[in-house]
Design a protein around this motif. Sequence first.
Motif, PDB file in Angstrom:
ATOM      1  N   SER A 141     -11.834 -11.778   2.145  1.00  0.00           N
ATOM      2  CA  SER A 141     -10.415 -11.546   2.429  1.00  0.00           C
ATOM      3  C   SER A 141      -9.719 -12.815   2.879  1.00  0.00           C
ATOM      4  O   SER A 141      -8.556 -13.052   2.534  1.00  0.00           O
ATOM      5  CB  SER A 141     -10.260 -10.458   3.492  1.00  0.00           C
ATOM      6  OG  SER A 141     -10.939 -10.814   4.680  1.00  0.00           O
ATOM      7  N   SER A 144      -9.020 -15.130  -0.013  1.00  0.00           N
ATOM      8  CA  SER A 144      -7.940 -14.600  -0.844  1.00  0.00           C
ATOM      9  C   SER A 144      -6.561 -14.936  -0.285  1.00  0.00           C
ATOM     10  O   SER A 144      -5.554 -14.839  -0.992  1.00  0.00           O
ATOM     11  CB  SER A 144      -8.078 -13.082  -0.995  1.00  0.00           C
ATOM     12  OG  SER A 144      -7.823 -12.425   0.229  1.00  0.00           O
ATOM     13  N   GLN A 147      -4.953 -17.616  -2.583  1.00  0.00           N
ATOM     14  CA  GLN A 147      -4.354 -17.115  -3.823  1.00  0.00           C
ATOM     15  C   GLN A 147      -3.074 -16.342  -3.534  1.00  0.00           C
ATOM     16  O   GLN A 147      -2.069 -16.486  -4.234  1.00  0.00           O
ATOM     17  CB  GLN A 147      -5.366 -16.228  -4.558  1.00  0.00           C
ATOM     18  CG  GLN A 147      -4.835 -15.584  -5.822  1.00  0.00           C
ATOM     19  CD  GLN A 147      -4.480 -16.590  -6.909  1.00  0.00           C
ATOM     20  OE1 GLN A 147      -5.047 -17.665  -6.982  1.00  0.00           O
ATOM     21  NE2 GLN A 147      -3.522 -16.242  -7.754  1.00  0.00           N
ATOM     22  N   LEU A 148      -3.103 -15.526  -2.485  1.00  0.00           N
ATOM     23  CA  LEU A 148      -1.917 -14.750  -2.121  1.00  0.00           C
ATOM     24  C   LEU A 148      -0.763 -15.673  -1.732  1.00  0.00           C
ATOM     25  O   LEU A 148       0.393 -15.447  -2.101  1.00  0.00           O
ATOM     26  CB  LEU A 148      -2.249 -13.805  -0.970  1.00  0.00           C
ATOM     27  CG  LEU A 148      -1.145 -12.849  -0.518  1.00  0.00           C
ATOM     28  CD1 LEU A 148      -0.713 -11.942  -1.663  1.00  0.00           C
ATOM     29  CD2 LEU A 148      -1.607 -12.026   0.676  1.00  0.00           C
ATOM     30  N   ASN A 149      -1.082 -16.732  -0.995  1.00  0.00           N
ATOM     31  CA  ASN A 149      -0.043 -17.681  -0.571  1.00  0.00           C
ATOM     32  C   ASN A 149       0.569 -18.435  -1.755  1.00  0.00           C
ATOM     33  O   ASN A 149       1.742 -18.795  -1.728  1.00  0.00           O
ATOM     34  CB  ASN A 149      -0.608 -18.675   0.444  1.00  0.00           C
ATOM     35  CG  ASN A 149      -0.361 -18.218   1.866  1.00  0.00           C
ATOM     36  OD1 ASN A 149       0.022 -17.087   2.100  1.00  0.00           O
ATOM     37  ND2 ASN A 149      -0.567 -19.092   2.821  1.00  0.00           N
ATOM     38  N   LEU A 303       3.945 -11.187  -7.249  1.00  0.00           N
ATOM     39  CA  LEU A 303       3.362 -10.948  -5.928  1.00  0.00           C
ATOM     40  C   LEU A 303       2.756  -9.552  -5.834  1.00  0.00           C
ATOM     41  O   LEU A 303       1.600  -9.376  -5.418  1.00  0.00           O
ATOM     42  CB  LEU A 303       4.433 -11.136  -4.852  1.00  0.00           C
ATOM     43  CG  LEU A 303       4.045 -10.774  -3.412  1.00  0.00           C
ATOM     44  CD1 LEU A 303       2.849 -11.580  -2.949  1.00  0.00           C
ATOM     45  CD2 LEU A 303       5.236 -10.980  -2.480  1.00  0.00           C
ATOM     46  N   THR A 306      -0.334  -9.135  -8.051  1.00  0.00           N
ATOM     47  CA  THR A 306      -1.477  -9.896  -7.537  1.00  0.00           C
ATOM     48  C   THR A 306      -2.190  -9.092  -6.453  1.00  0.00           C
ATOM     49  O   THR A 306      -3.428  -9.057  -6.387  1.00  0.00           O
ATOM     50  CB  THR A 306      -1.014 -11.253  -6.973  1.00  0.00           C
ATOM     51  OG1 THR A 306      -0.460 -12.037  -8.035  1.00  0.00           O
ATOM     52  CG2 THR A 306      -2.192 -12.024  -6.373  1.00  0.00           C
ATOM     53  N   LEU A 307      -1.413  -8.429  -5.597  1.00  0.00           N
ATOM     54  CA  LEU A 307      -1.994  -7.543  -4.574  1.00  0.00           C
ATOM     55  C   LEU A 307      -2.755  -6.387  -5.232  1.00  0.00           C
ATOM     56  O   LEU A 307      -3.830  -5.999  -4.777  1.00  0.00           O
ATOM     57  CB  LEU A 307      -0.899  -7.007  -3.654  1.00  0.00           C
ATOM     58  CG  LEU A 307      -0.228  -8.034  -2.731  1.00  0.00           C
ATOM     59  CD1 LEU A 307       0.986  -7.416  -2.042  1.00  0.00           C
ATOM     60  CD2 LEU A 307      -1.215  -8.545  -1.682  1.00  0.00           C
ATOM     61  N   MET A 310      -6.063  -7.718  -6.443  1.00  0.00           N
ATOM     62  CA  MET A 310      -7.008  -7.909  -5.339  1.00  0.00           C
ATOM     63  C   MET A 310      -7.642  -6.576  -4.927  1.00  0.00           C
ATOM     64  O   MET A 310      -8.798  -6.531  -4.499  1.00  0.00           O
ATOM     65  CB  MET A 310      -6.287  -8.549  -4.150  1.00  0.00           C
ATOM     66  CG  MET A 310      -5.897 -10.008  -4.386  1.00  0.00           C
ATOM     67  SD  MET A 310      -4.770 -10.671  -3.127  1.00  0.00           S
ATOM     68  CE  MET A 310      -5.800 -10.591  -1.668  1.00  0.00           C
TER      69      MET A 310
END
Length: 513
Positions: A141, A144, A147-149, A303, A306-307, A310
């Motif tokens: 987590s 990740s 990547q989220l940023n 965004l 992408t979530l 994940m």
Amino acid sequence: MNTPDDVVKLNRSYTILISLIVALGGFLLGFDSAVISGAVKGITVYFEMTEWMLGFSVGCVVFGAMAGNLMAGPLADRFGRKKVLIIVAALFTISATWSAFATGYTEFIIARIIGGIGIGGAILIAPIYIAEIAPPKLRGSLVSFNQLNIVIGISVAYFSNYFLVNIEGESWRWMLGVEAIPAAIYFLSLFAVPKSPRWLIQKTGNEEIAQKTLAKIGGEEYAKSTVSEIQRGLAKKETKGKLSDFFKSRYATIMIIAFGIAFFQQITGINAVFYYAPTIFEQAGGSTDSSFLQAIVVGLTNLVFTLVAMWLIDRLGRKPLLLIGTTFMTIALLMAAYAFNNATYDFSEKTLSKIDNKELNMVLNDFQGKSFESQAALFEAVEPKLEGSQFLDFKRNQITNFIQINATLVLIAILLYVASFAISLGPVMWTLLSEIFPSKIKGIAISVVGFFNSLVSFSVTQIFPWELSNLGPTITFAIYALLSFCAMLFVYKFVIETKGRTLEEVEELLIRK
């Protein structure tokens, strides 16, 4: 005295805070990649760019990233992850400031390449640092976050461009310069981050400082056991892989998958959409304000999905996500090509009144009352009537005044394309690369494949403005649709499912094949 739960909470908070600071590099990476989309029109006019000059000014960031990919790993091994990240933050700050104040094309390119080097360093070193400092239960987590940023950075760049586009004067300077603020914050924050405990032990042998850092993360027992584990790993460490290992037949299947996925992730046009989103929407007849607003929606879609990726990647699996994503990418790109193919170009009193260049308006008045069924037919009729500079202006800036198109269909197509990419080729590629390479060659293999991925990305962003002006959006999107279909076939034939398998099982399966 703290209870065990208090200690865990305290350690978790400390580790998350460090990871969030380091992951700001991902935010800057995403912001720097997308912010240029809003500045395209401004820099084209100011620096008097041709299509190829524009393509290079946008794509040179990727060119710099390739250099950053090659340099970051060896520098991080020699001088430490923290020092390299501080240099990366400084590069982002310099690039943003210099780009905003540039007065010549060459210095603008140099400033952008400097930012690209920062991107190349951030994309490799930030996740490595987080993985090395995170406890095993939090590692997935926390890594990740980066990547989220990246995706959040892309979205914030679109928002920033939207609010800055109407600033009087050269708004593109504000768009590019505002990045210096988070970059400076990142630079200063990194001084509060500890050095990687694993790097300290491996490169300097300084177990005392490493153990203090690990104790802050998980307590004294965790620190002692982790130090012992690192030492055991060093004692039985395999010889590092070499570039020549790539050519061994036993790794052939792995290399086909790795280079194939790296190729299709970029050749299907994702960075063309991210870098030129407002330009694409203006091609569909949108106003400047509406095109920037639609770019924001693109960023938010990226965004959200992408979530979703994940959440699904360990539930649904890698291969199903890739097949679903590439299928819908193909459909979306065909929808965009269909919308532009059915567009007409109408010359009426109303559309001609939008041309503010009097000389150009006078020439184009000869076409009043006429309608053209395709961009190619329009260019064939208009080009002989205009001088070279006038025709260039017409192709770049004026054609959008005459297009009659289903703009809603274009928006839906682009959003579907971005959503499909965000659940598939975007995040899944990096997960696959971390799983399919044997540990002996993993480091050098990911660097080489990452370099190749950046090279393909640079090619796409370099060519896209020329494609849009000379081939037209219909053929451009049709080409990307064909490539997405090829990507789907490639995934179906070559990619294996790694979900639920240990890394050793994946290695045995691929090498046996």
